[in-house]
Design a protein around this motif. Structure first.
Motif, PDB file in Angstrom:
ATOM      1  N   MET A 153       3.132   4.461  -8.225  1.00  0.00           N
ATOM      2  CA  MET A 153       2.786   3.209  -7.529  1.00  0.00           C
ATOM      3  C   MET A 153       2.693   2.058  -8.518  1.00  0.00           C
ATOM      4  O   MET A 153       3.221   0.978  -8.280  1.00  0.00           O
ATOM      5  CB  MET A 153       1.459   3.359  -6.774  1.00  0.00           C
ATOM      6  CG  MET A 153       1.534   4.185  -5.519  1.00  0.00           C
ATOM      7  SD  MET A 153       2.514   3.422  -4.208  1.00  0.00           S
ATOM      8  CE  MET A 153       1.531   2.001  -3.803  1.00  0.00           C
ATOM      9  N   GLU A 154       2.052   2.298  -9.648  1.00  0.00           N
ATOM     10  CA  GLU A 154       1.907   1.237 -10.656  1.00  0.00           C
ATOM     11  C   GLU A 154       3.276   0.818 -11.196  1.00  0.00           C
ATOM     12  O   GLU A 154       3.560  -0.369 -11.344  1.00  0.00           O
ATOM     13  CB  GLU A 154       1.020   1.705 -11.809  1.00  0.00           C
ATOM     14  CG  GLU A 154       0.823   0.627 -12.853  1.00  0.00           C
ATOM     15  CD  GLU A 154       0.016   1.103 -14.059  1.00  0.00           C
ATOM     16  OE1 GLU A 154       0.042   0.399 -15.069  1.00  0.00           O
ATOM     17  OE2 GLU A 154      -0.620   2.175 -13.977  1.00  0.00           O
ATOM     18  N   LYS A 205       4.436  -3.008 -10.501  1.00  0.00           N
ATOM     19  CA  LYS A 205       4.144  -3.841 -11.677  1.00  0.00           C
ATOM     20  C   LYS A 205       4.943  -5.150 -11.709  1.00  0.00           C
ATOM     21  O   LYS A 205       4.402  -6.192 -12.066  1.00  0.00           O
ATOM     22  CB  LYS A 205       4.387  -3.030 -12.957  1.00  0.00           C
ATOM     23  CG  LYS A 205       3.828  -3.675 -14.190  1.00  0.00           C
ATOM     24  CD  LYS A 205       3.969  -2.739 -15.380  1.00  0.00           C
ATOM     25  CE  LYS A 205       3.279  -3.336 -16.586  1.00  0.00           C
ATOM     26  NZ  LYS A 205       3.307  -2.415 -17.712  1.00  0.00           N
ATOM     27  N   PRO A 206       6.231  -5.152 -11.326  1.00  0.00           N
ATOM     28  CA  PRO A 206       6.998  -6.405 -11.368  1.00  0.00           C
ATOM     29  C   PRO A 206       6.597  -7.437 -10.310  1.00  0.00           C
ATOM     30  O   PRO A 206       6.981  -8.590 -10.400  1.00  0.00           O
ATOM     31  CB  PRO A 206       8.443  -5.970 -11.129  1.00  0.00           C
ATOM     32  CG  PRO A 206       8.462  -4.499 -11.281  1.00  0.00           C
ATOM     33  CD  PRO A 206       7.085  -4.012 -11.036  1.00  0.00           C
ATOM     34  N   LYS A 247       3.887  12.462  -2.848  1.00  0.00           N
ATOM     35  CA  LYS A 247       4.653  12.258  -4.082  1.00  0.00           C
ATOM     36  C   LYS A 247       4.368  10.899  -4.727  1.00  0.00           C
ATOM     37  O   LYS A 247       4.830  10.632  -5.822  1.00  0.00           O
ATOM     38  CB  LYS A 247       6.144  12.395  -3.816  1.00  0.00           C
ATOM     39  CG  LYS A 247       6.546  13.825  -3.510  1.00  0.00           C
ATOM     40  CD  LYS A 247       8.019  14.020  -3.645  1.00  0.00           C
ATOM     41  CE  LYS A 247       8.367  15.464  -3.384  1.00  0.00           C
ATOM     42  NZ  LYS A 247       9.725  15.767  -3.687  1.00  0.00           N
ATOM     43  N   LEU A 248       3.616  10.055  -4.040  1.00  0.00           N
ATOM     44  CA  LEU A 248       3.308   8.729  -4.583  1.00  0.00           C
ATOM     45  C   LEU A 248       2.060   8.805  -5.449  1.00  0.00           C
ATOM     46  O   LEU A 248       0.958   8.517  -5.007  1.00  0.00           O
ATOM     47  CB  LEU A 248       3.112   7.710  -3.449  1.00  0.00           C
ATOM     48  CG  LEU A 248       4.373   7.306  -2.722  1.00  0.00           C
ATOM     49  CD1 LEU A 248       4.047   6.368  -1.572  1.00  0.00           C
ATOM     50  CD2 LEU A 248       5.362   6.653  -3.646  1.00  0.00           C
ATOM     51  N   LYS A 267       0.851  -1.184   0.000  1.00  0.00           N
ATOM     52  CA  LYS A 267       0.000   0.000   0.000  1.00  0.00           C
ATOM     53  C   LYS A 267       0.894   1.244   0.000  1.00  0.00           C
ATOM     54  O   LYS A 267       2.088   1.165   0.261  1.00  0.00           O
ATOM     55  CB  LYS A 267      -0.897  -0.024   1.229  1.00  0.00           C
ATOM     56  CG  LYS A 267      -1.866  -1.198   1.234  1.00  0.00           C
ATOM     57  CD  LYS A 267      -2.947  -0.988   2.265  1.00  0.00           C
ATOM     58  CE  LYS A 267      -3.910  -2.120   2.403  1.00  0.00           C
ATOM     59  NZ  LYS A 267      -4.445  -2.759   1.297  1.00  0.00           N
ATOM     60  N   ALA A 268       0.286   2.379  -0.311  1.00  0.00           N
ATOM     61  CA  ALA A 268       1.036   3.624  -0.458  1.00  0.00           C
ATOM     62  C   ALA A 268       1.859   3.962   0.786  1.00  0.00           C
ATOM     63  O   ALA A 268       3.001   4.403   0.676  1.00  0.00           O
ATOM     64  CB  ALA A 268       0.092   4.769  -0.802  1.00  0.00           C
ATOM     65  N   LYS A 269       1.309   3.748   1.975  1.00  0.00           N
ATOM     66  CA  LYS A 269       2.023   4.098   3.209  1.00  0.00           C
ATOM     67  C   LYS A 269       3.310   3.279   3.337  1.00  0.00           C
ATOM     68  O   LYS A 269       4.364   3.812   3.673  1.00  0.00           O
ATOM     69  CB  LYS A 269       1.108   3.866   4.408  1.00  0.00           C
ATOM     70  CG  LYS A 269       1.507   4.612   5.636  1.00  0.00           C
ATOM     71  CD  LYS A 269       0.418   4.503   6.688  1.00  0.00           C
ATOM     72  CE  LYS A 269       0.662   5.509   7.781  1.00  0.00           C
ATOM     73  NZ  LYS A 269      -0.393   5.516   8.775  1.00  0.00           N
TER      74      LYS A 269
END
Length: 170
Positions: A71-72, A76-77, A65-66, A51-53
């Motif tokens: 994030m994607e 993605k990997p 800044k996220l 998650k972003a946090k």
């Protein structure tokens, strides 16, 4: 077939938030990795992207800044089935610090760039690079962290291009 080496083809080198002077992986973690016991753990962890946090803490970036694109790109990997193996192998091989033994051999112009609020690479690592490469040009990006290519791509690109131009004209 033996690989050919041609260091004379490298006109200059730019190191962005480099690591390589820290030595050693925690021996307990390294032992678990060598026995293959971490592979399953990483498979479970990577089933769901962070998650972003958590990503904010991992990258040392403020939450604002996220962006969804960032994030994607970073997550993605995660579904790749080879990623747990790569992480485990990196821990098992314990090749941290290898660069430090040879960095002083660089004989081309070097640009060292790092963010002043990098939470992933300790500042003593940057000082070690500066000591090993006293002729290097150093640029500190004030109030930026470890992922400069995401945080300030235009500023980073401009610095690198100026350095390349400077060294191509000499």
């Amino acid at each position: 077939m033996k690989k050919k080496k041609a260091p004379e083809l490298v006109k200059s080198l730019t190191l962005v938030a480099p690591d390589g002077f820290r030595k050693g992986i925690n021996s307990f973690l390294q032992n678990l990795a060598k026995r293959g016991w971490l592979n399953g753990m990483f498979k479970q962890m990577l089933k769901r992207p962070p998650k972003a946090k958590m990503m904010s803490r991992m990258l040392g970036l403020p939450l604002e800044k996220l962006t969804p694109e960032l994030m994607e790109g970073w997550t993605k990997p995660y579904p790749d089935p080879n990623i747990p193996y790569v992480i485990t192998k990196t821990l098992a091989d314990n090749d941290t610090g290898v660069i430090s033994e040879r960095v002083g051999e660089l004989n081309m112009p070097v640009l060292l760039i790092y963010g002043t609020v990098d939470k992933l690479v300790p500042h003593n690592v940057f000082r070690s690079y500066q000591e090993a490469l006293p002729e290097a040009k150093v640029e500190k990006f004030e109030n930026y962290g470890h992922v400069l290519m995401e945080e300030c791509p235009d500023k980073l690109t401009n610095s690198i291009l100026k350095f390349i131009d400077l060294n191509n004209n000499n």
